[in-house]
Design a protein around this motif. Structure first.
Motif, mmCIF file in Angstrom:
data_model
loop_
_atom_site.group_PDB
_atom_site.id
_atom_site.type_symbol
_atom_site.label_atom_id
_atom_site.label_comp_id
_atom_site.label_asym_id
_atom_site.label_seq_id
_atom_site.Cartn_x
_atom_site.Cartn_y
_atom_site.Cartn_z
ATOM 1 N N THR A 1 0.862 -1.387 0.311
ATOM 2 C CA THR A 1 -0.103 -0.460 -0.414
ATOM 3 C C THR A 1 0.832 1.423 -0.348
ATOM 4 O O THR A 1 0.875 2.205 -0.498
ATOM 5 N N ARG A 2 1.556 1.595 0.539
ATOM 6 C CA ARG A 2 2.764 2.801 1.027
ATOM 7 C C ARG A 2 3.727 2.707 -0.257
ATOM 8 O O ARG A 2 3.423 3.938 -1.160
ATOM 9 N N ALA A 3 4.391 1.828 -1.205
ATOM 10 C CA ALA A 3 4.062 1.746 -1.965
ATOM 11 C C ALA A 3 4.447 2.086 -3.293
ATOM 12 O O ALA A 3 4.283 3.005 -4.538
ATOM 13 N N VAL A 4 2.511 1.402 -3.455
ATOM 14 C CA VAL A 4 1.857 2.231 -4.558
ATOM 15 C C VAL A 4 1.193 3.509 -4.129
ATOM 16 O O VAL A 4 1.321 4.191 -4.657
ATOM 17 N N LEU A 5 1.395 3.749 -3.125
ATOM 18 C CA LEU A 5 0.981 5.447 -2.908
ATOM 19 C C LEU A 5 1.892 6.620 -3.081
ATOM 20 O O LEU A 5 1.623 7.650 -3.909
ATOM 21 N N ASP A 6 3.148 6.252 -2.736
ATOM 22 C CA ASP A 6 4.618 6.631 -2.984
ATOM 23 C C ASP A 6 4.588 6.859 -4.673
ATOM 24 O O ASP A 6 4.988 8.067 -4.846
ATOM 25 N N ARG A 7 3.593 5.961 -5.350
ATOM 26 C CA ARG A 7 4.219 6.135 -6.937
ATOM 27 C C ARG A 7 2.849 6.931 -7.631
ATOM 28 O O ARG A 7 2.980 7.519 -8.617
ATOM 29 N N LEU A 8 2.103 7.102 -6.863
ATOM 30 C CA LEU A 8 0.325 7.190 -7.574
ATOM 31 C C LEU A 8 0.567 9.616 -7.635
ATOM 32 O O LEU A 8 1.662 9.585 -6.925
ATOM 33 N N ARG A 9 0.266 10.132 -8.572
ATOM 34 C CA ARG A 9 -0.305 11.478 -9.020
ATOM 35 C C ARG A 9 -1.015 11.810 -7.862
ATOM 36 O O ARG A 9 -1.906 10.886 -7.289
ATOM 37 N N PRO A 10 -0.972 12.941 -8.111
ATOM 38 C CA PRO A 10 -2.013 14.002 -6.933
ATOM 39 C C PRO A 10 -3.292 13.534 -8.144
ATOM 40 O O PRO A 10 -3.617 13.820 -8.864
ATOM 41 N N GLY A 11 -4.599 13.076 -7.318
ATOM 42 C CA GLY A 11 -6.157 12.879 -7.190
ATOM 43 C C GLY A 11 -6.294 11.477 -7.972
ATOM 44 O O GLY A 11 -7.325 11.645 -7.886
ATOM 45 N N ALA A 12 -4.640 10.693 -7.559
ATOM 46 C CA ALA A 12 -5.160 9.622 -7.622
ATOM 47 C C ALA A 12 -6.079 9.101 -7.105
ATOM 48 O O ALA A 12 -5.288 9.026 -6.003
ATOM 49 N N ARG A 13 -6.486 7.696 -6.635
ATOM 50 C CA ARG A 13 -7.433 6.949 -5.715
ATOM 51 C C ARG A 13 -6.965 5.762 -5.837
ATOM 52 O O ARG A 13 -6.749 4.784 -6.599
ATOM 53 N N LEU A 14 -6.392 5.151 -4.341
ATOM 54 C CA LEU A 14 -6.648 3.942 -4.685
ATOM 55 C C LEU A 14 -7.646 2.815 -2.938
ATOM 56 O O LEU A 14 -7.983 3.190 -2.737
ATOM 57 N N THR A 15 -8.036 2.220 -3.494
ATOM 58 C CA THR A 15 -9.191 0.748 -2.708
ATOM 59 C C THR A 15 -7.977 -0.305 -2.720
ATOM 60 O O THR A 15 -7.634 -0.921 -3.401
ATOM 61 N N ALA A 16 -8.312 -0.391 -0.948
ATOM 62 C CA ALA A 16 -7.283 -1.812 -0.660
ATOM 63 C C ALA A 16 -8.798 -2.336 0.330
ATOM 64 O O ALA A 16 -9.719 -2.022 0.904
ATOM 65 N N VAL A 17 -8.445 -3.282 -0.914
ATOM 66 C CA VAL A 17 -10.102 -5.059 -0.523
ATOM 67 C C VAL A 17 -9.082 -5.729 0.739
ATOM 68 O O VAL A 17 -7.433 -6.181 0.557
ATOM 69 N N GLU A 18 -9.626 -5.503 2.418
ATOM 70 C CA GLU A 18 -8.338 -6.755 2.841
ATOM 71 C C GLU A 18 -9.804 -7.683 3.737
ATOM 72 O O GLU A 18 -10.838 -6.807 4.678
ATOM 73 N N VAL B 1 -11.533 -1.274 1.909
ATOM 74 C CA VAL B 1 -12.964 -2.242 2.245
ATOM 75 C C VAL B 1 -12.389 -3.476 2.460
ATOM 76 O O VAL B 1 -11.974 -4.119 2.722
ATOM 77 N N GLU B 2 -13.264 -3.430 3.458
ATOM 78 C CA GLU B 2 -13.571 -5.443 4.725
ATOM 79 C C GLU B 2 -14.806 -5.905 3.830
ATOM 80 O O GLU B 2 -15.347 -5.745 3.960
ATOM 81 N N ASP B 3 -13.866 -6.831 2.847
ATOM 82 C CA ASP B 3 -14.718 -7.904 2.416
ATOM 83 C C ASP B 3 -13.735 -8.471 1.535
ATOM 84 O O ASP B 3 -12.824 -8.583 1.307
ATOM 85 N N SER B 4 -14.393 -9.969 0.816
ATOM 86 C CA SER B 4 -13.549 -10.777 0.087
ATOM 87 C C SER B 4 -13.049 -10.250 -1.324
ATOM 88 O O SER B 4 -13.970 -9.421 -1.732
ATOM 89 N N ALA B 5 -12.401 -10.805 -1.850
ATOM 90 C CA ALA B 5 -11.724 -9.691 -3.289
ATOM 91 C C ALA B 5 -12.300 -10.779 -4.034
ATOM 92 O O ALA B 5 -12.893 -9.297 -5.411
#
Length: 204
Positions: free
Chosen positions: A51-68, A89-93
């Motif tokens: 998650t941290r590695a993805v966020l470090d690469r994202l440009r401003p305005g981009a969004r990340l959804t993490a499903v756990e 998001v707390e759910d199954s992939a």
């Protein structure tokens, strides 16, 4: 939050016995076009190394959804990334197609594919194909010591059946255990769209 403790609580749901290394996080997130992406999904973020590695690469305005699916890990992720552009998001992939807006540019996965049944594995991969943009990319990892087991070979074949381009990274030795990354691009099917290309050829 200890990924080892969660593995001991729920070994099938957690999959990894130790947190992934920064070296594996770099291999998982490089070469995917994250810097140009608008919408990104992470499946099975665990303790948030990827998650941290993805966020470090994202440009401003981009969004990340993490499903756990693990509630303890999901709660910890919400606390850690409370001020970051990520929705946990707390759910199954398996519910991915109903959980995110389409199209998704990149899907990054830390899921334990080889401990899943073939049916669950297929449903999740179909959901990934359903949400990905036509030029979308997908990355996931596997442990090197199980690469030639039947479950791992079935997963590699399932990837080739769903993507026109599939490649495997060199082994990331500074990880516990050593691992490699599967990178896939150009989903053969996207939702209900017709076939756009050929499946990836089998590797010897």
């Amino acid at each position: 939050m200890s990924i080892t403790r969660e593995f001991l609580r729920h070994p099938v749901r957690t999959g990894a016995i130790a947190a992934s290394s920064p070296a594996l996080a770099e291999a998982m997130t490089s070469g995917l076009g994250l810097e140009r992406a608008n919408t990104v999904v992470e499946l099975g973020p665990g303790t948030g190394v990827f998650t941290r590695a993805v966020l470090d690469r994202l440009r401003p305005g981009a969004r990340l959804t993490a499903v756990e699916i693990n509630p303890r890990l999901a709660a910890d992720l919400r606390r850690r990334f409370a001020h970051a552009p990520v929705e946990v998001v707390e759910d199954s992939a398996e519910t991915l197609a109903a959980r995110v807006a389409r199209p998704v540019d990149v899907v990054v996965s830390g899921l334990p594919w080889t401990v899943m049944s073939d049916a669950v594995q297929a449903r999740i991969l179909d959901a990934v194909s359903a949400v990905l943009a036509p030029e979308g990319c997908f990355s996931t990892f596997a442990y090197a010591h199980v690469a030639w087991t039947p479950p791992a070979r079935r997963f590699a074949a399932a990837l080739r059946a769903r993507f026109a381009v599939v490649e495997r990274s060199p082994v990331v030795w500074p990880n516990l255990p050593p691992a490699f990354v599967h990178r896939a691009a150009l989903p053969v099917f996207s939702g209900t769209e017709v076939r756009r290309g050929q499946s990836a050829p089998a590797t010897p």
